[in-house]
Scaffold this motif. Structure first.
Motif, short mmCIF file in Angstrom:
data_model
loop_
_atom_site.label_atom_id
_atom_site.label_comp_id
_atom_site.label_asym_id
_atom_site.label_seq_id
_atom_site.Cartn_x
_atom_site.Cartn_y
_atom_site.Cartn_z
N VAL A 66 0.87 -1.17 0.00
CA VAL A 66 0.00 0.00 0.00
C VAL A 66 0.91 1.23 0.00
O VAL A 66 1.86 1.29 0.78
CB VAL A 66 -0.93 0.02 1.23
CG1 VAL A 66 -1.76 1.30 1.25
CG2 VAL A 66 -1.83 -1.20 1.25
N MET A 67 0.63 2.18 -0.87
CA MET A 67 1.43 3.39 -1.00
C MET A 67 0.55 4.60 -0.71
O MET A 67 -0.58 4.67 -1.21
CB MET A 67 2.02 3.51 -2.41
CG MET A 67 2.84 2.28 -2.82
SD MET A 67 2.98 2.11 -4.63
CE MET A 67 1.27 1.70 -5.06
N SER A 68 1.07 5.53 0.10
CA SER A 68 0.25 6.68 0.50
C SER A 68 0.67 7.97 -0.17
O SER A 68 -0.08 8.94 -0.19
CB SER A 68 0.30 6.86 2.02
OG SER A 68 1.63 7.14 2.43
N SER A 69 1.88 8.02 -0.71
CA SER A 69 2.37 9.24 -1.35
C SER A 69 3.50 8.86 -2.28
O SER A 69 4.06 7.76 -2.20
CB SER A 69 2.86 10.25 -0.30
OG SER A 69 3.95 9.70 0.44
N PHE A 70 3.83 9.77 -3.19
CA PHE A 70 4.93 9.51 -4.10
C PHE A 70 5.43 10.84 -4.66
O PHE A 70 4.73 11.86 -4.62
CB PHE A 70 4.51 8.59 -5.24
CG PHE A 70 3.45 9.17 -6.15
CD1 PHE A 70 3.80 9.84 -7.31
CD2 PHE A 70 2.10 9.03 -5.84
CE1 PHE A 70 2.83 10.37 -8.15
CE2 PHE A 70 1.12 9.56 -6.67
CZ PHE A 70 1.49 10.23 -7.83
N ILE A 71 6.66 10.82 -5.17
CA ILE A 71 7.22 11.99 -5.82
C ILE A 71 6.74 11.97 -7.25
O ILE A 71 7.13 11.10 -8.03
CB ILE A 71 8.76 11.97 -5.76
CG1 ILE A 71 9.22 11.95 -4.30
CG2 ILE A 71 9.34 13.18 -6.49
CD1 ILE A 71 10.71 11.71 -4.14
N TYR A 72 5.90 12.93 -7.60
CA TYR A 72 5.31 12.93 -8.93
C TYR A 72 6.42 13.01 -9.98
O TYR A 72 7.33 13.81 -9.89
CB TYR A 72 4.36 14.11 -9.09
CG TYR A 72 3.55 14.03 -10.36
CD1 TYR A 72 2.36 13.29 -10.39
CD2 TYR A 72 3.98 14.64 -11.53
CE1 TYR A 72 1.62 13.18 -11.55
CE2 TYR A 72 3.24 14.54 -12.70
CZ TYR A 72 2.07 13.82 -12.70
OH TYR A 72 1.34 13.70 -13.86
N GLY A 73 6.32 12.18 -10.99
CA GLY A 73 7.35 12.13 -12.01
C GLY A 73 8.33 11.03 -11.68
O GLY A 73 8.37 10.00 -12.36
N GLN A 74 9.09 11.18 -10.62
CA GLN A 74 10.11 10.18 -10.28
C GLN A 74 9.50 8.84 -9.92
O GLN A 74 9.96 7.79 -10.37
CB GLN A 74 10.97 10.69 -9.13
CG GLN A 74 12.10 9.74 -8.75
CD GLN A 74 12.93 10.27 -7.60
OE1 GLN A 74 12.51 11.14 -6.85
NE2 GLN A 74 14.14 9.76 -7.46
N GLU A 75 8.45 8.86 -9.08
CA GLU A 75 7.88 7.61 -8.58
C GLU A 75 6.51 7.29 -9.17
O GLU A 75 5.92 6.27 -8.82
CB GLU A 75 7.80 7.66 -7.05
CG GLU A 75 9.18 7.74 -6.40
CD GLU A 75 9.12 7.97 -4.89
OE1 GLU A 75 10.14 7.74 -4.22
OE2 GLU A 75 8.05 8.38 -4.39
N LEU A 76 6.02 8.15 -10.04
CA LEU A 76 4.70 7.92 -10.63
C LEU A 76 4.64 6.57 -11.34
O LEU A 76 3.69 5.80 -11.18
CB LEU A 76 4.36 9.04 -11.61
CG LEU A 76 3.07 8.85 -12.42
CD1 LEU A 76 1.86 8.77 -11.50
CD2 LEU A 76 2.89 9.99 -13.43
#
Length: 382
Positions: free
Chosen positions: A306-316
């Motif tokens: 389960v993932m709650s957040s990510f670095i847009y672009g890098q981890e998208l």
């Protein structure tokens, strides 16, 4: 003639040095020290405080204090911005790197951080050295343009999707992009028997048959760990919760206090660990920051995440890989994670379906292909 590989990294999370160490171990499996030597070195000198602050301290502070800041900088910057940064810091970085290259005399250089691409090129030009230079692109699905600042270099990349981006969006020649298996710590690829799992449960004091949730955010820990744990307490969950805090001393202290006070939750708190393969194998579900290494570690062990957040672009792309293939979930609000995890661990049919989804995927971890690619490189000039 001995091949001398120099692997250059920066300390921006464990995802840069760790693959270099995996590569080193793969070379040692195949070649003697007389045939191949591998040295892993930090790309900036120890006393280069300015460069280390710009690329390392800022990374650690922003992720721990205000993650949105790092995400904004990452999204708004590009290869041109990175080139300007490299030029600005050139007076502090090139001299030290020249000294390093003169001492090591590498036949091959493998770059594990895009901030080193330009300064390596300039230092080699100064020295008139012509080793083979390869860039190991560590973002598997949505790589940043900064990885391709020097399109003449050979780039080792983890997916066809990333190659298409490099060719179509960043103008890198197709022959300079090589799709390779993911560099993963081999310990995550070892199958554990049921007896071994039982031994690990006994080792960590986990009752047999009790579900286990592992919260991990890589080297910096997961910033949402505290509210997630507090929500687990509010829900009075009946599973064991293991939290790996990484280098975040503040997070570990806070959770240690909670573990001592709130005995209703079976909470185990760790700092920076070297036993992640065991912890991933013993858990039933992970709550993670979707860095490339974390996603692939849980994938290799066939554990839903389960993932709650990510670095847009890098981890998208990492998030899309997990969600689109049905091996995990993205839950934006940390307060909803408790419900999602609780429902999942009670739903054996859903867990069985996720295991079938793992069967449909075929991600290669045959790192020896990368060794072969590097060893087959011919002489190149700058």
């Amino acid at each position: 003639m001995q091949r001398r590989f120099l692997c250059l990294y920066l300390d921006t999370g464990g995802g840069h040095r760790a693959p270099a160490k995996v590569l080193e171990s793969l070379f040692k499996e195949r070649y003697t020290e007389d045939e191949v030597s591998v040295k892993i070195m930090h790309g900036f000198a120890r006393n280069n405080y300015l460069a280390r602050f710009c690329f390392e301290t800022f990374y650690h502070l922003s992720l721990n204090i205000y993650p949105a800041m790092y995400s904004f900088v990452y999204r708004s910057s590009g290869a041109r911005t990175q080139h300007i940064m490299s030029r600005t810091l050139d007076f502090t970085t090139r001299r030290d790197l020249r000294r390093m290259l003169e001492e090591e005399q590498p036949t091959d250089i493998v770059i594990f951080h895009f901030a080193l691409i330009k300064v390596v090129k300039w230092a080699l030009q100064d020295l008139k050295m012509t080793p083979n230079v390869s860039v190991m692109v560590l973002d598997p699905f949505t790589p940043h343009s900064s990885w391709f600042m020097d399109p003449s270099r050979q780039h080792l990349i983890y997916s066809q999707r990333a190659k298409d981006i490099a060719v179509k969006e960043y103008g890198v020649a197709s022959e300079n992009i090589h799709v390779m298996p993911f560099l993963l710590n081999r310990k995550f690829l070892v199958d554990y028997s049921e007896q071994r799992i039982e031994e690990l449960r006994e080792k960590y004091g986990i009752p047999q048959g009790k579900k286990v949730v592992l919260i991990s955010g890589g080297g910096e820990g997961l910033s949402d760990s505290l509210p997630i744990v507090l929500d687990f307490i509010r829900r009075k969950v009946d599973f064991t919760v293991i939290v790996v805090c990484g280098r975040s001393v503040t997070l570990k202290k806070s959770l240690d206090l909670i573990a001592a006070k709130e005995t209703s939750l079976d909470l185990r708190v760790f700092g920076f660990v070297d036993n992640m393969p065991e912890l991933v194998r013993v858990c039933d579900c992970g709550i993670i920051k979707p860095g490339a290494s974390s996603v692939m570690e849980f994938y290799a062990c066939r554990k839903p995440v389960v993932m709650s957040s990510f670095i847009y672009g890098q981890e998208l792309g990492n998030v899309q890989f997990v969600v689109d293939n049905g091996i995990g979930f993205f839950v934006q609000k940390s307060k909803k994670i408790g419900q999602v995890v609780s429902d999942l661990l009670k739903d054996e049919k859903r867990l069985s379906l996720i295991q079938k989804n793992f069967d449909c995927l075929d991600v290669s971890f045959d790192g020896q292909r990368i060794v072969d690619c590097l060893m087959n490189r011919g002489e190149r000039t700058i």
